[in-house]
Design a protein around this motif. Structure first.
Motif, mmCIF file in Angstrom:
data_model
loop_
_atom_site.group_PDB
_atom_site.id
_atom_site.type_symbol
_atom_site.label_atom_id
_atom_site.label_comp_id
_atom_site.label_asym_id
_atom_site.label_seq_id
_atom_site.Cartn_x
_atom_site.Cartn_y
_atom_site.Cartn_z
ATOM 1 N N SER A 291 -1.434 2.310 -3.245
ATOM 2 C CA SER A 291 -2.599 3.092 -2.831
ATOM 3 C C SER A 291 -3.236 3.812 -4.018
ATOM 4 O O SER A 291 -4.453 3.983 -4.074
ATOM 5 C CB SER A 291 -2.220 4.092 -1.730
ATOM 6 O OG SER A 291 -1.255 5.007 -2.186
ATOM 7 N N SER B 114 0.826 -1.216 0.000
ATOM 8 C CA SER B 114 0.000 0.000 0.000
ATOM 9 C C SER B 114 0.855 1.259 0.000
ATOM 10 O O SER B 114 0.498 2.270 0.578
ATOM 11 C CB SER B 114 -0.938 0.001 1.205
ATOM 12 O OG SER B 114 -0.190 -0.039 2.415
ATOM 13 N N LYS C 215 -2.581 4.043 7.102
ATOM 14 C CA LYS C 215 -2.034 5.279 6.527
ATOM 15 C C LYS C 215 -2.437 5.426 5.056
ATOM 16 O O LYS C 215 -2.781 6.517 4.605
ATOM 17 C CB LYS C 215 -0.516 5.302 6.657
ATOM 18 C CG LYS C 215 -0.037 5.600 8.053
ATOM 19 C CD LYS C 215 1.475 5.677 8.091
ATOM 20 C CE LYS C 215 1.959 5.959 9.490
ATOM 21 N NZ LYS C 215 3.421 6.043 9.549
ATOM 22 N N ALA C 216 -2.391 4.325 4.324
ATOM 23 C CA ALA C 216 -2.792 4.370 2.912
ATOM 24 C C ALA C 216 -4.277 4.692 2.786
ATOM 25 O O ALA C 216 -4.678 5.484 1.927
ATOM 26 C CB ALA C 216 -2.484 3.042 2.237
ATOM 27 N N THR C 217 -5.093 4.110 3.658
ATOM 28 C CA THR C 217 -6.531 4.391 3.645
ATOM 29 C C THR C 217 -6.793 5.857 3.944
ATOM 30 O O THR C 217 -7.621 6.502 3.290
ATOM 31 C CB THR C 217 -7.254 3.501 4.673
ATOM 32 O OG1 THR C 217 -6.968 2.132 4.375
ATOM 33 C CG2 THR C 217 -8.752 3.715 4.635
ATOM 34 N N ARG D 147 4.296 8.872 5.675
ATOM 35 C CA ARG D 147 4.349 7.401 5.570
ATOM 36 C C ARG D 147 5.472 6.860 6.391
ATOM 37 O O ARG D 147 6.521 7.211 6.464
ATOM 38 C CB ARG D 147 4.520 6.986 4.120
ATOM 39 C CG ARG D 147 3.287 7.320 3.358
ATOM 40 C CD ARG D 147 3.406 6.734 1.958
ATOM 41 N NE ARG D 147 2.307 7.219 1.184
ATOM 42 C CZ ARG D 147 1.269 6.495 0.837
ATOM 43 N NH1 ARG D 147 1.183 5.257 1.173
ATOM 44 N NH2 ARG D 147 0.299 7.011 0.142
ATOM 45 N N ASP E 182 -0.699 -5.461 3.300
ATOM 46 C CA ASP E 182 0.657 -4.966 3.519
ATOM 47 C C ASP E 182 1.240 -5.638 4.748
ATOM 48 O O ASP E 182 0.588 -6.491 5.351
ATOM 49 C CB ASP E 182 0.676 -3.441 3.668
ATOM 50 C CG ASP E 182 1.953 -2.835 3.104
ATOM 51 O OD1 ASP E 182 3.039 -3.390 3.352
ATOM 52 O OD2 ASP E 182 1.868 -1.809 2.417
ATOM 53 N N SER F 221 -4.754 8.323 3.387
ATOM 54 C CA SER F 221 -4.292 9.084 2.231
ATOM 55 C C SER F 221 -5.327 9.072 1.110
ATOM 56 O O SER F 221 -5.600 10.109 0.483
ATOM 57 C CB SER F 221 -2.973 8.491 1.732
ATOM 58 O OG SER F 221 -2.558 9.116 0.562
#
Length: 78
Positions: A35, A30, A60-62, A78, A52, A64
């Motif tokens: 992402s 991710s 964190k990716a979600t 990140r 991941d 973002s």
């Protein structure tokens, strides 16, 4: 002879002649690229699963992706 063999194998293939739409996309990793792929896939109506190393990275990716959709100007570290 090789052409005929390929033709016969292709004729018996399960994918030959029918296509089923992709409904679910699984992304491994991710980071920036993962992402981005997840966001595009979700925006086009697919069910998306992101995998991941640990849940914190996925969170964190979600975050973002959500900020990108809502038009947030802040960067997520990140």
């Amino acid at each position: 002879m090789v052409f005929a063999t390929k033709y016969v194998v292709r004729a018996f293939s399960t994918a030959f002649g029918r296509f089923s739409p992709i409904k679910t996309v699984t992304i491994i990793g991710s980071g920036l690229m993962g992402s981005g792929i997840a966001q595009v896939a979700a925006a086009s109506g697919h069910n998306v699963t992101v995998v991941d190393q640990n849940q914190e990275i996925v969170d964190k990716a979600t975050a973002s992706i959500k900020k990108s959709w809502t038009g947030g100007k802040e960067k997520v570290s990140r």
